[in-house]
Design a protein around this motif. Sequence first.
Motif, PDB file in Angstrom:
ATOM      1  N   ARG A   9     -12.960   5.956  12.597  1.00 23.58           N
ATOM      2  CA  ARG A   9     -12.702   7.038  11.647  1.00 23.58           C
ATOM      3  C   ARG A   9     -11.217   7.367  11.566  1.00 23.58           C
ATOM      4  NH1 ARG A   9     -16.621  11.097  14.564  1.00 23.58           N
ATOM      5  NH2 ARG A   9     -15.672   9.907  16.271  1.00 23.58           N
ATOM      6  N   LEU A  10     -10.557   7.330  12.703  1.00 21.01           N
ATOM      7  CA  LEU A  10      -9.116   7.549  12.696  1.00 21.01           C
ATOM      8  C   LEU A  10      -8.392   6.420  11.966  1.00 21.01           C
ATOM      9  CD1 LEU A  10      -8.247   8.898  16.266  1.00 21.01           C
ATOM     10  CD2 LEU A  10      -7.941  10.082  14.094  1.00 21.01           C
ATOM     11  N   PHE A  11      -8.859   5.215  12.172  1.00 18.99           N
ATOM     12  CA  PHE A  11      -8.240   4.081  11.496  1.00 18.99           C
ATOM     13  C   PHE A  11      -8.365   4.227   9.984  1.00 18.99           C
ATOM     14  CE2 PHE A  11      -8.385  -0.220   9.689  1.00 18.99           C
ATOM     15  CZ  PHE A  11      -7.144  -0.691  10.102  1.00 18.99           C
ATOM     16  N   GLN A  12      -9.544   4.598   9.516  1.00 15.38           N
ATOM     17  CA  GLN A  12      -9.753   4.771   8.089  1.00 15.38           C
ATOM     18  C   GLN A  12      -8.895   5.916   7.547  1.00 15.38           C
ATOM     19  OE1 GLN A  12     -11.460   2.810   6.035  1.00 15.38           O
ATOM     20  NE2 GLN A  12     -12.070   1.466   7.731  1.00 15.38           N
ATOM     21  N   LEU A  13      -8.739   6.951   8.333  1.00 17.53           N
ATOM     22  CA  LEU A  13      -7.945   8.101   7.915  1.00 17.53           C
ATOM     23  C   LEU A  13      -6.466   7.752   7.807  1.00 17.53           C
ATOM     24  CD1 LEU A  13      -7.715  11.219   7.434  1.00 17.53           C
ATOM     25  CD2 LEU A  13      -7.501  11.446   9.922  1.00 17.53           C
ATOM     26  N   LEU A  14      -5.981   6.891   8.695  1.00 14.65           N
ATOM     27  CA  LEU A  14      -4.544   6.661   8.832  1.00 14.65           C
ATOM     28  C   LEU A  14      -4.048   5.360   8.226  1.00 14.65           C
ATOM     29  CD1 LEU A  14      -4.366   7.825  12.546  1.00 14.65           C
ATOM     30  CD2 LEU A  14      -3.201   8.970  10.648  1.00 14.65           C
ATOM     31  N   MET A  15      -4.935   4.419   7.953  1.00 16.03           N
ATOM     32  CA  MET A  15      -4.498   3.055   7.649  1.00 16.03           C
ATOM     33  C   MET A  15      -3.553   2.957   6.444  1.00 16.03           C
ATOM     34  SD  MET A  15      -8.093   1.513   6.138  1.00 16.03           S
ATOM     35  CE  MET A  15      -7.404  -0.104   5.833  1.00 16.03           C
ATOM     36  N   ASP A  16      -3.702   3.847   5.474  1.00 14.21           N
ATOM     37  CA  ASP A  16      -2.873   3.738   4.270  1.00 14.21           C
ATOM     38  C   ASP A  16      -1.668   4.673   4.281  1.00 14.21           C
ATOM     39  OD1 ASP A  16      -4.454   1.770   2.990  1.00 14.21           O
ATOM     40  OD2 ASP A  16      -5.909   3.306   2.413  1.00 14.21           O
ATOM     41  N   THR A  17      -1.565   5.543   5.292  1.00 13.06           N
ATOM     42  CA  THR A  17      -0.461   6.507   5.316  1.00 13.06           C
ATOM     43  C   THR A  17       0.448   6.369   6.523  1.00 13.06           C
ATOM     44  OG1 THR A  17      -1.967   8.110   6.343  1.00 13.06           O
ATOM     45  CG2 THR A  17      -1.694   8.244   3.950  1.00 13.06           C
ATOM     46  N   ILE A  18      -0.049   5.794   7.592  1.00 11.27           N
ATOM     47  CA  ILE A  18       0.766   5.655   8.797  1.00 11.27           C
ATOM     48  C   ILE A  18       1.907   4.686   8.513  1.00 11.27           C
ATOM     49  CG2 ILE A  18      -0.339   3.670   9.898  1.00 11.27           C
ATOM     50  CD1 ILE A  18       0.306   6.984  11.654  1.00 11.27           C
ATOM     51  N   LYS A  19       3.064   4.917   9.146  1.00 12.97           N
ATOM     52  CA  LYS A  19       4.232   4.060   8.906  1.00 12.97           C
ATOM     53  C   LYS A  19       4.369   3.023  10.023  1.00 12.97           C
ATOM     54  CE  LYS A  19       5.829   6.204   5.210  1.00 12.97           C
ATOM     55  NZ  LYS A  19       7.090   6.976   5.264  1.00 12.97           N
ATOM     56  N   ILE A  20       4.824   1.833   9.621  1.00 14.99           N
ATOM     57  CA  ILE A  20       5.050   0.724  10.547  1.00 14.99           C
ATOM     58  C   ILE A  20       6.548   0.496  10.668  1.00 14.99           C
ATOM     59  CG2 ILE A  20       4.514  -1.692  11.056  1.00 14.99           C
ATOM     60  CD1 ILE A  20       2.065   0.094  10.807  1.00 14.99           C
ATOM     61  N   PRO A  21       7.103   0.392  11.880  1.00 12.31           N
ATOM     62  CA  PRO A  21       8.529   0.048  12.007  1.00 12.31           C
ATOM     63  C   PRO A  21       8.780  -1.388  11.545  1.00 12.31           C
ATOM     64  CG  PRO A  21       7.482   0.129  14.170  1.00 12.31           C
ATOM     65  CD  PRO A  21       6.472   0.631  13.189  1.00 12.31           C
ATOM     66  N   THR A  22       9.737  -1.574  10.666  1.00 10.97           N
ATOM     67  CA  THR A  22      10.006  -2.891  10.100  1.00 10.97           C
ATOM     68  C   THR A  22      11.512  -3.159  10.094  1.00 10.97           C
ATOM     69  OG1 THR A  22      10.423  -2.370   7.759  1.00 10.97           O
ATOM     70  CG2 THR A  22       8.118  -2.354   8.504  1.00 10.97           C
ATOM     71  N   SER A  23      11.870  -4.361   9.689  1.00  9.73           N
ATOM     72  CA  SER A  23      13.276  -4.742   9.580  1.00  9.73           C
ATOM     73  C   SER A  23      13.992  -3.952   8.494  1.00  9.73           C
ATOM     74  CB  SER A  23      13.380  -6.239   9.278  1.00  9.73           C
ATOM     75  OG  SER A  23      12.668  -6.535   8.073  1.00  9.73           O
ATOM     76  N   GLN A  24      13.247  -3.254   7.639  1.00  9.61           N
ATOM     77  CA  GLN A  24      13.825  -2.444   6.570  1.00  9.61           C
ATOM     78  C   GLN A  24      13.470  -0.966   6.727  1.00  9.61           C
ATOM     79  OE1 GLN A  24      13.049  -4.091   2.669  1.00  9.61           O
ATOM     80  NE2 GLN A  24      13.620  -6.168   3.280  1.00  9.61           N
ATOM     81  N   GLY A  25      13.245  -0.541   7.969  1.00  3.38           N
ATOM     82  CA  GLY A  25      12.889   0.853   8.200  1.00  3.38           C
ATOM     83  C   GLY A  25      11.384   1.041   8.296  1.00  3.38           C
TER      84      GLY A  25
END
Length: 612
Positions: free
Chosen positions: A377-393
């Motif tokens: 349920r947490l995964f479904q809640l967060l999957m589209d809004t959580i931020k991933i650290p990347t080479s471009q921020g």
Amino acid sequence: MSKVTTIESKVCVAGVDLNGLMQVLSKHLYSTPMVALRELVQNAHDSIVRRRIEQPSWLDKGRITVIGDRQNKQVRIIDTGAGLTEYEIHTFLATVGVGYTRQLRQKDDETGLIGMFGLGFLSAFVLAKQVTLITTSYQSTGQTWCYRSANAEQYTVTESEPRHVVGTEIILDLKDEFLFLSTQESLNKILGRYCILLNEPIYINDAKEAINPESPPWRKKREDVVVHPLQEQRQCLSFAARFEQNFEPICTFPVIPDEQTDVIGMLWVQDGATYGTSDNRNLSIFLRGMLLDDDARDLLPSWAGFIGGVIESNRLIPTASREDLQKDANYYAVQHALNESLINGLATIAAKQPEVWRRILKRHNEALLGASLCDERLFQLLMDTIKIPTSQGDLTAQALVSSHTIHVMLGSHGGFEDTLFRALQVPVALGDRYAVVPFLRRYTLAKKYKLIELGTEKGNQHLFSLADLPANDMEWLTKVLADGEDIVIARFMPIELPFVVVIDREAELKKRLEEDETDKKISQAALRLARQFTAQITKTSMVKLYINLNNQAIIELLQAFHASNPQVEGAVKLLKSLKIIMSGRDNQNQALNLNQALIDFTQAVQIILKLS
């Protein structure tokens, strides 16, 4: 005339050494002797509850008064409870492990009584060199009894002048080390912490306002008090702030009883920023209104390092010190209930308070990234809004998608992957950061995307199309461009990149586990599991130099070699310098000296200018 009874408790018949028991109470049972003050206030509370049960005609408001008398080195606890008869003093007060409160609770456990073990009064002797108790029972208002003891083993009971006031007063002649308890500041601090949720009002000295003046928000709901939603939010945040010592609460959500547990209260999200491994959990547990434990973090999910809370329950069973809980079915039911309340609460905030949700995501992004892997349920809640650290921020996972593919580098930022994808102008996730790789594996599986883990043999196959060159060309390129790397001829994008130094991250892991002295700090079980994985990796070289046959500079370099062009030396020096500069943190060979590379680069430019 006064009646005097002197009793020497023969508790040794039951095999109990009271002197030894006092040592246990003072040094081992309670984490701090100040808890003994809580025990005595609890006894006063239970006495008032008992009076309501046994004397239904008594409708007055109960009162507990705690007086600190610095001059006389005393603390006095006065209640308007049921009081004690002479028989009850001998039977319940002066007998170890026998409590009248427990008998009442065995008949009806929904009374609100707290006591259970019959040890509460003994705690007075932890603090005091002499304890005096003056009591008048509601059953015989014309009699007042005075109990006095210095060690709980011998005591006197004296009939005193009737005071015609039902209730009990305990006088503690404090030991020198506990004289600080006689100050109002100490009493406010200790009792304001332990007794804030007790129903019966508690007053310190001559204060006009009780230290527990109002009900917590969840009790007001049960009392059918109608409150506007915005006012309720403010009240909840204000209440949470009284318990949250280090952070401002951002928002709160309720803990509601269900069929499995009676736990009730609130949880909140802390305003302080966290990392994935931060653990600022704090949870205060009140058992029948009395603080049991203000560091019960294990009842909260391990992923919830940014959560605080206050709960109360009548079903949780404390240890004898009442500072910890027995881990029984009720304990695990509460643990489950808090997990559910937390997940449901976060979902509600996300749906109904988007501005608050944005604050939560901003402050706890990394912690929530890991949390999303703990519950679907947490995964479904967060999957589209959580931020991933990347080479471009920091970007959402969807922003990483290129041609239905997400790339993640397993090495540290600044490796060949960063160079390659900076040239491609495509963001690549930083896989060495907390929870990134498992989250993206789960995300791409859910979205039916492809995940390419760069630095692995399988991942590299997606980037580089292998090609062939004649043996003499391979031998020459190895001689002039390689510094211990294996040469791999390939075609890849972008064509502007002549080559790239690639570290085999799996082989790198194997080497680190085999050579790193910190192996000793890893548990043997964990180390065995890691080595089972790395044992399958048989690479002899960790570093490969992928040469791009699509690159025009490489094409013309080979043509110059075949034509014995005199300018080939300058071109080789220039390209080799570029390789060393580009390799950055992936420069594993000590011979690849950056300063020397810069010197060679300068000389190569000079050669070219002279030839031109």
